[in-house]
Motif scaffolding. Structure first.
Motif, PDB file in Angstrom:
ATOM      1  N   ALA A 182       0.832  -1.209   0.000  1.00 33.39           N
ATOM      2  CA  ALA A 182       0.000   0.000   0.000  1.00 33.39           C
ATOM      3  C   ALA A 182       0.864   1.256   0.000  1.00 33.39           C
ATOM      4  O   ALA A 182       0.538   2.246  -0.672  1.00 33.39           O
ATOM      5  CB  ALA A 182      -0.925  -0.006   1.215  1.00 33.39           C
ATOM      6  N   TYR A 183       1.966   1.221   0.746  1.00 29.04           N
ATOM      7  CA  TYR A 183       2.868   2.378   0.782  1.00 29.04           C
ATOM      8  C   TYR A 183       3.410   2.682  -0.614  1.00 29.04           C
ATOM      9  O   TYR A 183       3.470   3.854  -1.037  1.00 29.04           O
ATOM     10  CB  TYR A 183       4.058   2.113   1.707  1.00 29.04           C
ATOM     11  N   ILE A 184       3.813   1.645  -1.326  1.00 30.04           N
ATOM     12  CA  ILE A 184       4.422   1.814  -2.648  1.00 30.04           C
ATOM     13  C   ILE A 184       3.401   2.363  -3.637  1.00 30.04           C
ATOM     14  O   ILE A 184       3.667   3.336  -4.358  1.00 30.04           O
ATOM     15  CB  ILE A 184       5.001   0.475  -3.139  1.00 30.04           C
ATOM     16  N   LYS A 185       2.215   1.784  -3.667  1.00 29.01           N
ATOM     17  CA  LYS A 185       1.195   2.220  -4.621  1.00 29.01           C
ATOM     18  C   LYS A 185       0.724   3.644  -4.335  1.00 29.01           C
ATOM     19  O   LYS A 185       0.392   4.388  -5.263  1.00 29.01           O
ATOM     20  CB  LYS A 185       0.012   1.249  -4.601  1.00 29.01           C
ATOM     21  N   ALA A 186       0.734   4.045  -3.076  1.00 28.55           N
ATOM     22  CA  ALA A 186       0.314   5.402  -2.722  1.00 28.55           C
ATOM     23  C   ALA A 186       1.262   6.468  -3.265  1.00 28.55           C
ATOM     24  O   ALA A 186       0.882   7.639  -3.371  1.00 28.55           O
ATOM     25  CB  ALA A 186       0.215   5.538  -1.201  1.00 28.55           C
TER      26      ALA A 186
END
Length: 404
Positions: A182-186
């Motif tokens: 989720a951190y990466i996609k955000a």
């Protein structure tokens, strides 16, 4: 110490000293203490994950040390630490593989492509700061695009785990917290490729069709499936990696092995190589395919907590003499490129898989196999995996982002 708002630095970026991002301070790794902190953090942040396998600390140190890991011979690498209130709360590597820059862009890498990896972060704010600093370093080096995460080479632990958090990884596969995805996609990253691993029950015979294909191959006098000869280890290792470089040369993400890396890989694998688990397929006397299978070393490493001393070295040595494992992993296989579109390629693959399956059950007590990773769009390999009644058990995503 000066502080600034997230994403900005009051120090010139090209100084490479300290970048402050909100309450998170990002510094380049410098010196023995920083390197130790970089390694130690992974053990602390993942201590409560029952499915994380602590690598041996000596292996973790070797991975990030120039002169020990031959990746550094053709790559520029910068490690970073994140601190909050003086405590280390995150880490990341940023790197540029010069061999990858020389590849055809249609194969995923190519000019202007940099990478980051080895991400560990206490929370999203830390991850954002670390990834932002890695991107900044890549921009400073002239990169225009990121493929990540790669820890650190495509041949080591590529991708962010997105499926299969409920069981440990096998040897040479990664395991990251689900929240990192989720951190990466955000941050605007988009999936470039998914890498799958397949698992199967190797105590069961393969479907009748596959058995007939294997039996037909054994009747063909032009085909020979043989074990590797460990007494000629260097020669056999060079042969296998030569086939690998040829077989994978058109694959997405491919970066060729150097001579130094071939020697390094041979030395690293030698303790767990078993002659009856690595097969070479010959056609009309020419070696044209191979399949490498490894006992799952993670099964014995997991309870060791990354430490060999004072007593774990003896346990590992005893295990290496005669491994007994639940799982066997096929990390690498390949068929010469000129044969890949032929029926012969599939037949050779099935013959090698069947020989290794039987040896794994009979000699090592194994009951489970894992094949991969395999690119999600590699139709030939996915078809082979599905034909032997295996199913996807883990998936890893490599993400893509332009650097503007």
């Amino acid at each position: 110490m000066n502080r600034s708002s997230p994403g900005k630095s009051r120090l010139p970026a090209n100084k490479g000293k300290i970048v402050a991002q909100g309450e998170v301070i990002i510094t380049p790794v410098s010196g023995k203490a920083d390197r130790k902190a970089f390694i130690d953090l992974a053990y602390r942040l993942n201590a409560d994950d029952p499915n994380w396998v602590p690598p041996l600390r000596m292996e973790a140190e070797e991975l990030i040390t120039p002169g020990k890991n031959p990746f550094f011979e053709h790559a520029d690498v910068q490690l970073f630490l994140a601190r909050r209130g003086g405590a280390v709360v995150g880490r990341i590597s940023a790197h540029i593989d010069r061999l990858a820059l020389a590849m055809d862009p249609q194969q995923g890498m190519g000019p202007g492509t940099g990478n980051w990896g080895l991400l560990e972060a206490e929370d999203e704010a830390v991850a954002r700061a670390l990834i932002g600093r890695a991107e900044e370093w890549l921009r400073e080096k002239g990169m225009t695009r990121v493929l990540a995460p790669l820890s650190m080479s495509i041949w080591e632990e590529p991708g962010q785990l997105v499926k299969g958090f409920d069981h440990p990884p096998t040897v040479m596969m990664g395991h990251q917290p689900e929240r990192y995805d989720a951190y990466i996609k955000a941050l605007g990253y988009q999936p470039a490729k998914t890498l799958n691993t397949y698992e199967l029950d190797i105590t069961k015979d393969f479907p009748p069709l596959i058995q007939r294909i294997v039996q037909s191959g054994h009747k063909n006098a032009k085909i020979r499936i043989r074990n590797v000869d460990k007494s000629r280890f260097d020669e056999e290792a060079a042969l296998i990696l030569d086939i690998l470089n040829d077989a994978w040369s058109d694959n997405w993400g491919f970066v060729p092995f150097t001579d130094t890396e071939i020697k390094y890989a041979g030395k690293k694998f030698k303790p767990i190589v078993r002659e009856d688990l690595i097969m070479v397929a010959e056609y009309e006397g020419e070696p044209v395919a191979f399949m490498m299978t490894l006992p799952d070393l993670n099964e014995v490493l997991k309870p060791m907590g990354g430490k060999l001393f004072p007593f774990n070295w003896a346990k590992l040595l005893l295990w290496l003499r005669k491994p007994r494992v639940r799982t066997m992993r096929v990390p690498l296989m390949g068929v010469r490129k000129r044969l890949q579109a032929s029926r012969l390629a599939s037949q050779l693959a099935f013959m090698m898989i069947e020989a290794i399956r039987q040896n794994s059950v009979r000699e090592y007590g194994a009951s489970r196999g894992e094949i991969g990773w395999i690119l999600d769009d590699n139709q030939g390999m996915n078809a082979i995996a599905e034909a032997i009644d295996s199913h996807v058990n883990k998936a890893y995503v490599i993400y893509d982002k332009p650097l503007r």
